[in-house]
Enzyme design. Structure first.
Site, PDB file in Angstrom:
ATOM      1  N   CYS A  74      37.103  52.846  43.466  1.00 47.05           N
ATOM      2  CA  CYS A  74      36.204  52.496  44.565  1.00 47.05           C
ATOM      3  C   CYS A  74      35.965  53.706  45.467  1.00 47.05           C
ATOM      4  O   CYS A  74      36.897  54.435  45.802  1.00 47.05           O
ATOM      5  CB  CYS A  74      36.804  51.349  45.374  1.00 47.05           C
ATOM      6  SG  CYS A  74      35.721  50.812  46.707  1.00 47.05           S
ATOM      7  N   CYS A  78      39.477  52.489  52.437  1.00 46.27           N
ATOM      8  CA  CYS A  78      40.337  51.514  53.122  1.00 46.27           C
ATOM      9  C   CYS A  78      41.804  51.966  52.963  1.00 46.27           C
ATOM     10  O   CYS A  78      42.304  52.084  51.833  1.00 46.27           O
ATOM     11  CB  CYS A  78      40.127  50.131  52.538  1.00 46.27           C
ATOM     12  SG  CYS A  78      38.376  49.657  52.498  1.00 46.27           S
ATOM     13  N   CYS A  81      44.370  50.286  50.525  1.00 45.41           N
ATOM     14  CA  CYS A  81      43.940  49.806  49.214  1.00 45.41           C
ATOM     15  C   CYS A  81      44.272  50.749  48.065  1.00 45.41           C
ATOM     16  O   CYS A  81      43.811  51.895  48.046  1.00 45.41           O
ATOM     17  CB  CYS A  81      42.437  49.543  49.239  1.00 45.41           C
ATOM     18  SG  CYS A  81      41.860  48.879  47.665  1.00 45.41           S
ATOM     19  N   CYS A 118      38.502  32.914  42.329  1.00 47.26           N
ATOM     20  CA  CYS A 118      37.898  34.004  43.096  1.00 47.26           C
ATOM     21  C   CYS A 118      37.791  35.243  42.216  1.00 47.26           C
ATOM     22  O   CYS A 118      38.762  35.617  41.554  1.00 47.26           O
ATOM     23  CB  CYS A 118      38.764  34.348  44.301  1.00 47.26           C
ATOM     24  SG  CYS A 118      39.166  32.936  45.316  1.00 47.26           S
ATOM     25  N   CYS A 149      34.366  31.693  44.110  1.00 44.84           N
ATOM     26  CA  CYS A 149      34.376  32.616  45.243  1.00 44.84           C
ATOM     27  C   CYS A 149      34.217  34.021  44.658  1.00 44.84           C
ATOM     28  O   CYS A 149      34.680  34.282  43.542  1.00 44.84           O
ATOM     29  CB  CYS A 149      35.701  32.500  45.997  1.00 44.84           C
ATOM     30  SG  CYS A 149      35.850  33.655  47.386  1.00 44.84           S
ATOM     31  N   CYS A 209      34.358  33.126  53.581  1.00 42.85           N
ATOM     32  CA  CYS A 209      35.806  33.339  53.531  1.00 42.85           C
ATOM     33  C   CYS A 209      36.037  34.695  54.189  1.00 42.85           C
ATOM     34  O   CYS A 209      35.569  35.718  53.685  1.00 42.85           O
ATOM     35  CB  CYS A 209      36.276  33.350  52.075  1.00 42.85           C
ATOM     36  SG  CYS A 209      38.010  33.810  51.890  1.00 42.85           S
ATOM     37  N   ARG A 281      44.652  30.670  54.863  1.00 40.81           N
ATOM     38  CA  ARG A 281      45.371  31.050  53.635  1.00 40.81           C
ATOM     39  C   ARG A 281      46.421  32.117  53.897  1.00 40.81           C
ATOM     40  O   ARG A 281      46.148  33.138  54.532  1.00 40.81           O
ATOM     41  CB  ARG A 281      44.366  31.564  52.588  1.00 40.81           C
ATOM     42  CG  ARG A 281      45.041  31.967  51.269  1.00 40.81           C
ATOM     43  CD  ARG A 281      44.035  32.329  50.181  1.00 40.81           C
ATOM     44  NE  ARG A 281      43.040  31.308  50.073  1.00 40.81           N
ATOM     45  CZ  ARG A 281      41.743  31.492  50.296  1.00 40.81           C
ATOM     46  NH1 ARG A 281      41.286  32.672  50.577  1.00 40.81           N
ATOM     47  NH2 ARG A 281      40.917  30.491  50.208  1.00 40.81           N
TER      48      ARG A 281
HETATM   49  S1  SF4 Z   1      39.440  47.233  49.882  1.00 42.05           S
HETATM   50 FE1  SF4 Z   1      39.666  48.700  48.173  1.00 42.05          FE
HETATM   51  S2  SF4 Z   1      38.218  47.962  46.632  1.00 42.05           S
HETATM   52 FE2  SF4 Z   1      37.625  47.006  48.582  1.00 42.05          FE
HETATM   53  S3  SF4 Z   1      36.125  48.394  49.497  1.00 42.05           S
HETATM   54 FE3  SF4 Z   1      38.130  49.019  50.319  1.00 42.05          FE
HETATM   55  S4  SF4 Z   1      38.818  50.640  48.903  1.00 42.05           S
HETATM   56 FE4  SF4 Z   1      37.168  49.520  47.859  1.00 42.05          FE
END
Ligand code: SF4
Length: 335
Positions: A74, A78, A81, A118, A149, A209, A281
């Site tokens: 990705c 984040c 992540c 999901c 979802c 959600c 949740r």
């Molecule tokens: S949470 Fe992870 S997968 Fe989702 S947008 Fe952020 S970096 Fe990408």
């Protein structure tokens, strides 16, 4: 403001519906929610359980299963992540699963008692060709008689409508944290981008959600700020996942000071009181929680869990452990 005043105001004013069609819930200030989080634990939990019993089956738990339909690589940043391409976490990239693989996983989840399936993909947002594949998956999973979802990142105008027309029941898009703490965690997308996607979802008639993550080094004030953002969405989300950070080596948040588990329970209680009709949740992080903390979360108003062996890329308590805990607590699965 004392806790009684807050709760009385909430129960009198909330006229929301689970479908989110006619809600004009009260405004919750950050100070209101901080007062909840600061309250004596027994008072807070008693109020949360009282609200919970007004709106929900006190012993029912909704079971969702989550599958990663496209993993890793990705472009976003984040900080929690392991799927962000820029962090070296050992997550193996996986291209989009086939329709057959997804339907097979959904059927297996249904056989184990899950009512909602999901589908998550590690994108900044889906391209048009991705939306076309996702709509096929949504139709196929719906045809098994499950709720659907998807969590696919930021949506462009029109994409939510296509997913809605395919029968998507819920779209997950988390706000993650309070606005003032947000830039500590993510810089590649703005808070407003997330709010815009939530508006697209709502306008397409899809249930929202939306929740966040605690244990990222935020203050109690920021946890209050997150809950205020969620509770003041108009209408508030039908489904509110509260995640506890799962620390993954290689991500910037690895090594963050651990949050007292009772703070997690308090956050669940505040979500329950301020969003009385939502399904709240216990989401990521349950693997690390003792049975006792999970039990406290249920008392505090949680009534939904992710169920299955994996939660995108991090472990989730095995279904056997879940079943045993539910039996011990006399909880039953909601259909
Ligand atoms: S949470 Fe992870 S997968 Fe989702 S947008 Fe952020 S970096 Fe990408």
């Amino acid at each position: 403001m004392n806790l009684d005043t807050l709760t009385t105001r909430e129960t009198q004013n909330d006229t929301g519906s689970i479908a989110g069609k006619s809600q004009h819930a009260p405004f919750w200030s950050v100070a209101d929610i901080l007062a909840l989080l600061d309250a004596p634990f027994n008072d807070l939990i008693y109020r949360a359980q009282t609200v919970h019993r007004q709106y929900h089956d006190p012993n029912g738990v909704q079971l969702s299963t989550l599958i990663s339909v496209k993993t890793g690589g990705c472009p976003e940043d984040c900080g929690y992540c392991p799927q962000a391409a820029r962090y070296h976490t050992g997550v193996k990239n996986q291209n989009m699963l086939s329709l057959d693989e997804v339907v097979g996983a959904a059927a297996a989840a249904k056989a184990k008692g899950a009512s909602r399936f999901c589908m998550g993909a590690a994108w900044r947002g889906p391209k048009q060709r991705d939306i076309e594949k996702m709509t096929e998956m949504v139709r196929a999973v719906k045809s098994l008689g499950m709720e659907t979802c998807a969590t696919l990142g930021l949506l462009k105008p029109g994409q939510a409508q296509q997913l809605g027309e395919a029968g998507l029941d819920y779209y997950n898009h988390n706000l993650d944290t309070a606005p003032e703490f947000y830039e500590e965690i993510i810089t590649t997308r703005q808070y407003q981008d997330r709010l815009n996607t939530l508006r697209e979802v709502r306008d397409a008639g899809i249930n929202v959600c939306c929740g966040g993550i605690v244990g990222m080094g935020e203050t109690r004030q920021s946890r209050a700020g997150l809950i205020a953002q969620l509770a003041n969405l108009n209408p508030y989300p039908e489904s509110v996942p509260i995640n506890h950070l799962v620390q993954v080596e290689g991500t910037p948040l690895y090594g963050t000071a651990a949050l007292d588990p009772l703070e997690f329970v308090r956050t669940i209680a505040a979500a329950r009181i301020t969003m009385p009709k939502a399904m709240v949740r216990i989401s990521a992080g349950r693997q690390e929680m003792s049975d006792a903390i999970q039990a406290l979360c249920f008392i505090a108003g949680a009534n939904s869990i992710f169920y299955g062996d994996k939660l995108l890329t991090t472990d989730n308590p095995e279904t056997d452990r879940d079943r045993t805990l539910m039996e011990k607590l006399g909880l039953h699965a909601l259909s």
